[in-house]
Design a protein around this motif. Structure first.
Motif, mmCIF file in Angstrom:
data_model
loop_
_atom_site.group_PDB
_atom_site.id
_atom_site.type_symbol
_atom_site.label_atom_id
_atom_site.label_comp_id
_atom_site.label_asym_id
_atom_site.label_seq_id
_atom_site.Cartn_x
_atom_site.Cartn_y
_atom_site.Cartn_z
ATOM 1 N N VAL A 179 36.828 5.623 6.657
ATOM 2 C CA VAL A 179 37.392 4.611 7.564
ATOM 3 C C VAL A 179 38.729 5.091 8.125
ATOM 4 O O VAL A 179 39.027 4.896 9.310
ATOM 5 C CB VAL A 179 37.476 3.215 6.887
ATOM 6 C CG1 VAL A 179 38.536 3.110 5.835
ATOM 7 C CG2 VAL A 179 37.702 2.122 7.936
ATOM 8 N N ASN A 180 39.519 5.784 7.312
ATOM 9 C CA ASN A 180 40.769 6.335 7.847
ATOM 10 C C ASN A 180 40.497 7.411 8.890
ATOM 11 O O ASN A 180 41.189 7.489 9.906
ATOM 12 C CB ASN A 180 41.629 6.899 6.719
ATOM 13 C CG ASN A 180 42.480 5.819 6.082
ATOM 14 O OD1 ASN A 180 43.170 5.074 6.766
ATOM 15 N ND2 ASN A 180 42.402 5.705 4.770
ATOM 16 N N ALA A 181 39.495 8.241 8.637
ATOM 17 C CA ALA A 181 39.159 9.297 9.600
ATOM 18 C C ALA A 181 38.719 8.692 10.932
ATOM 19 O O ALA A 181 39.066 9.195 12.005
ATOM 20 C CB ALA A 181 38.047 10.186 9.034
ATOM 21 N N SER B 164 46.376 2.567 10.215
ATOM 22 C CA SER B 164 45.071 3.002 9.684
ATOM 23 C C SER B 164 44.852 2.383 8.310
ATOM 24 O O SER B 164 43.791 1.831 8.026
ATOM 25 C CB SER B 164 44.992 4.526 9.552
ATOM 26 O OG SER B 164 44.918 5.111 10.811
ATOM 27 N N HIS B 165 45.867 2.479 7.468
ATOM 28 C CA HIS B 165 45.704 1.923 6.115
ATOM 29 C C HIS B 165 45.707 0.399 6.117
ATOM 30 O O HIS B 165 45.055 -0.216 5.281
ATOM 31 C CB HIS B 165 46.744 2.511 5.159
ATOM 32 C CG HIS B 165 46.283 3.808 4.560
ATOM 33 N ND1 HIS B 165 46.370 4.994 5.233
ATOM 34 C CD2 HIS B 165 45.649 4.082 3.389
ATOM 35 C CE1 HIS B 165 45.847 5.955 4.484
ATOM 36 N NE2 HIS B 165 45.394 5.431 3.356
ATOM 37 N N ALA B 166 46.429 -0.206 7.053
ATOM 38 C CA ALA B 166 46.397 -1.682 7.144
ATOM 39 C C ALA B 166 44.975 -2.146 7.459
ATOM 40 O O ALA B 166 44.458 -3.078 6.849
ATOM 41 C CB ALA B 166 47.367 -2.154 8.220
ATOM 42 N N MET C 40 40.574 13.824 4.981
ATOM 43 C CA MET C 40 41.137 13.041 6.085
ATOM 44 C C MET C 40 42.015 11.909 5.559
ATOM 45 O O MET C 40 42.964 11.495 6.227
ATOM 46 C CB MET C 40 40.010 12.484 6.972
ATOM 47 C CG MET C 40 39.339 13.528 7.846
ATOM 48 S SD MET C 40 40.454 14.387 8.992
ATOM 49 C CE MET C 40 40.821 13.086 10.173
ATOM 50 N N ASP C 41 41.703 11.401 4.378
ATOM 51 C CA ASP C 41 42.583 10.386 3.767
ATOM 52 C C ASP C 41 43.959 11.007 3.500
ATOM 53 O O ASP C 41 44.999 10.422 3.823
ATOM 54 C CB ASP C 41 41.946 9.861 2.468
ATOM 55 C CG ASP C 41 42.732 8.702 1.846
ATOM 56 O OD1 ASP C 41 43.399 7.962 2.598
ATOM 57 O OD2 ASP C 41 42.664 8.537 0.615
ATOM 58 N N ALA C 42 43.950 12.218 2.930
ATOM 59 C CA ALA C 42 45.222 12.910 2.651
ATOM 60 C C ALA C 42 45.997 13.138 3.948
ATOM 61 O O ALA C 42 47.219 12.932 4.003
ATOM 62 C CB ALA C 42 44.958 14.235 1.945
ATOM 63 N N THR D 62 45.800 11.359 6.656
ATOM 64 C CA THR D 62 46.304 10.060 7.117
ATOM 65 C C THR D 62 47.557 9.664 6.334
ATOM 66 O O THR D 62 48.514 9.139 6.909
ATOM 67 C CB THR D 62 45.199 8.984 6.995
ATOM 68 O OG1 THR D 62 44.000 9.501 7.583
ATOM 69 C CG2 THR D 62 45.590 7.710 7.711
ATOM 70 N N HIS D 63 47.574 9.947 5.031
ATOM 71 C CA HIS D 63 48.780 9.657 4.232
ATOM 72 C C HIS D 63 49.991 10.412 4.792
ATOM 73 O O HIS D 63 51.055 9.839 5.012
ATOM 74 C CB HIS D 63 48.580 10.074 2.771
ATOM 75 C CG HIS D 63 47.542 9.273 2.053
ATOM 76 N ND1 HIS D 63 46.873 9.742 0.952
ATOM 77 C CD2 HIS D 63 47.044 8.032 2.295
ATOM 78 C CE1 HIS D 63 46.020 8.818 0.541
ATOM 79 N NE2 HIS D 63 46.104 7.778 1.341
ATOM 80 N N ALA D 64 49.808 11.723 4.990
ATOM 81 C CA ALA D 64 50.936 12.557 5.428
ATOM 82 C C ALA D 64 51.403 12.120 6.817
ATOM 83 O O ALA D 64 52.606 11.972 7.072
ATOM 84 C CB ALA D 64 50.510 14.020 5.446
ATOM 85 N N PRO E 123 33.564 3.993 2.994
ATOM 86 C CA PRO E 123 34.418 4.776 2.089
ATOM 87 C C PRO E 123 35.828 4.933 2.680
ATOM 88 O O PRO E 123 35.985 5.122 3.893
ATOM 89 C CB PRO E 123 33.702 6.123 1.984
ATOM 90 C CG PRO E 123 32.282 5.818 2.319
ATOM 91 C CD PRO E 123 32.311 4.691 3.319
ATOM 92 N N HIS E 124 36.822 4.842 1.811
ATOM 93 C CA HIS E 124 38.221 4.789 2.262
ATOM 94 C C HIS E 124 38.595 5.974 3.173
ATOM 95 O O HIS E 124 39.227 5.796 4.215
ATOM 96 C CB HIS E 124 39.125 4.739 1.030
ATOM 97 C CG HIS E 124 40.572 4.722 1.366
ATOM 98 N ND1 HIS E 124 41.204 3.626 1.914
ATOM 99 C CD2 HIS E 124 41.535 5.680 1.249
ATOM 100 C CE1 HIS E 124 42.485 3.916 2.118
ATOM 101 N NE2 HIS E 124 42.711 5.147 1.716
ATOM 102 N N GLY E 125 38.192 7.177 2.777
ATOM 103 C CA GLY E 125 38.535 8.353 3.591
ATOM 104 C C GLY E 125 37.841 8.295 4.944
ATOM 105 O O GLY E 125 38.426 8.652 5.976
HETATM 106 FE FE FE2 Z 1 44.513 6.308 1.642
#
Ligand code: FE2
Length: 388
Positions: A281-283, A263-265, A194-196, A198-200, A277-279
């Motif tokens: 929280v983005n999810a 999301s990343h902010a 899900m982090d990936a 969110t990046h895309a 965990p970073h992934g």
């Molecule tokens: Fe990230």
């Protein structure tokens, strides 16, 4: 059309099953004589560090191991790793693991060519010199740290996350071997995947994107939609693992030149204070951020809905765009991410601080919709499960 854009990836990429078996050739090409493996206890326990050290032993390359990287890696760990490298005369750094290990390894490499403390280089393009060569070997499919300019570190005393961004912080080589990700637990596979995504996605819809990144974002999102469920459900599925590592790499190629979004902010202060965990929280944040951002770029969100195979025929552009939010919520459910921010202890009284810190992020000005502190608090409320 009316602006000049820039696209830069200084990192060489070597990708494929078994790629790690040729590590010695890459060390030689970088004139390395002794390696420092930077990793964490989990990667060691899973036997992945052993795979790498055996390759080095067979090739007769001496090495040391720095295995003290923790989740939300601390800046002092970087300085400790640098001292070890100096003391043991290591001249090539091997980052092995997820984002924490790779970010630490990159920062150690950087500090071997720059004076002072890593704290002095927080921000973008503050680093004057290239450091020692770094080879990044990812064991998760999400972070993209194997080729980005960023190291995200923590100052645990101050409870802040610090980002160091510099083209000197890009690894010399991203050595991507999907077989190293086969043992990754389902929960970590889901969160990092899900982090990936969110990046895309954040790169694709933001105001700083450009045609090269847009193409890469679309390719990455397609691969994630087609492979993340299988990678979580069947960890040993080689095709899904291959495609997820590829997706995470390609997503990083997209956002390295564009920054991200809300999301990343928000993920930075939420990670620093609540250790989510970073992934994960983005999810948690991503669908809520998408719903907020929808009106900022309806045509792009409609494209995302299409790419996720949502039934959008006959729908208005706005309703079709909304299907992208439905698609991401479905994906989250399918891969077993059900948490809210409340599950990690976030409460209403924390939101001022979180929103104010997030507003300082360079990811806010590029977001497709103008954002206020109150907007960020509302997004957090929705991500706490407080929405009507
Ligand atoms: Fe990230």
């Amino acid at each position: 059309m009316d602006r000049i854009f820039r696209y830069e990836i200084p990192t060489t990429i070597e990708f494929g099953n078994g790629a790690v078996n040729f590590l010695q050739n890459h060390i030689a090409a970088l004139n390395g004589t002794k390696a420092l493996i930077v990793t964490d206890p989990g990667v060691e326990k899973a036997g992945v560090a052993r795979v790498v050290s055996e390759v080095l032993e067979k090739a007769g390359i001496p090495y040391e191991i720095f295995n003290e990287v923790e989740p939300d890696p601390d800046i002092e760990g970087v300085m400790k790793g640098k001292e070890l490298a100096l003391e043991m005369n290591c001249d090539v750094i091997l980052g092995l693991g997820g984002g924490s290990s790779l970010d630490t390894a990159k920062a150690i490499g950087l500090m071997l060519g720059n004076k002072g403390h890593i704290r002095d280089y927080v921000g973008i393009n503050k680093v004057p010199n290239k450091g020692k060569p770094v080879i990044a070997i990812p064991t998760t499919a999400g972070t993209g740290s194997e080729l980005t300019i960023w190291s995200v570190l923590s100052d645990k005393l101050q409870k802040v996350k610090l980002s160091v961004g510099s083209s000197f912080n890009c690894p010399d080589l991203a050595l991507c071997d999907p077989e190293l990700t086969l043992s990754l637990p389902a929960k970590v596979t889901a969160a990092t995947g899900m982090d990936a995504l969110t990046h895309a996605l954040e790169s694709y819809v933001n105001k700083a994107t450009q045609p090269i990144s847009e193409g890469k974002s679309l390719q990455a999102m397609k691969l994630i939609n087609e492979n993340l469920r299988t990678a979580v459900a069947q960890g040993d599925n080689k095709e899904a693992r291959y495609n997820m590592l590829l997706a995470s790499l390609i997503a990083a190629m997209a956002f390295n030149s564009t920054r991200l979004g809300l999301s990343h902010a928000l993920a930075m202060p939420l990670g620093a204070y609540f250790h989510i965990p970073h992934g994960t929280v983005n999810a948690i944040l991503l669908p809520e951020v998408m719903e907020f951002n929808l009106v900022g770029n309806i045509s792009k969100f409609r494209e995302i809905a299409k790419l996720f195979d949502m039934p959008i025929e006959g729908l208005s552009p706005r309703d079709a765009a909304y299907q992208s939010v439905v698609a991401v919520r479905q994906l989250k459910q399918d891969i077993g991410i059900h948490e809210t921010l409340s599950d990690f202890g976030v409460t209403e009284k924390d939101l001022n601080l979180i929103a104010e810190e997030a507003m300082e992020s360079g990811n806010v000005p590029v977001n497709p919709r103008l954002t206020s502190t109150e907007d960020l608090k509302n997004i957090c409320r929705a991500a706490m499960g407080m929405k009507g």
